[in-house]
Write a protein that holds these residues in place. Structure first.
Motif: not given
Length: 71
Positions: A62, A65, A67-71
């Motif tokens: 983790p 990786e 961060p997800p695009p919504h952050y």
């Protein structure tokens, strides 16, 4: 003589059919052989993937990786 001609024609017909059947058998044998090679290759690849999954080499870290695009 007619009987002999009929027998000759029947024999020729049978020989022709046998020749086509031999060709078909050879083609089927080639197809089956190719399929078995493909099955063996796929089986080896599946075993390798299973080994990699069991060893955890596909578990992502983790921290590496994004961060997800919504952050």
């Amino acid at each position: 003589m007619s009987s002999q001609n009929e027998l000759s024609e029947r024999l020729e017909t049978l020989e022709t059919r046998i020749a086509f059947q031999d060709q078909t058998i050879e083609e089927l044998n080639s197809t089956i052989t190719a399929q078995w090679r493909q099955i063996d290759l796929l089986t080896r690849k599946l075993e390798l993937l299973e080994e990699q999954v069991r060893s955890g080499s596909y578990i992502a870290d983790p921290s590496t990786e994004a961060p997800p695009p919504h952050y």
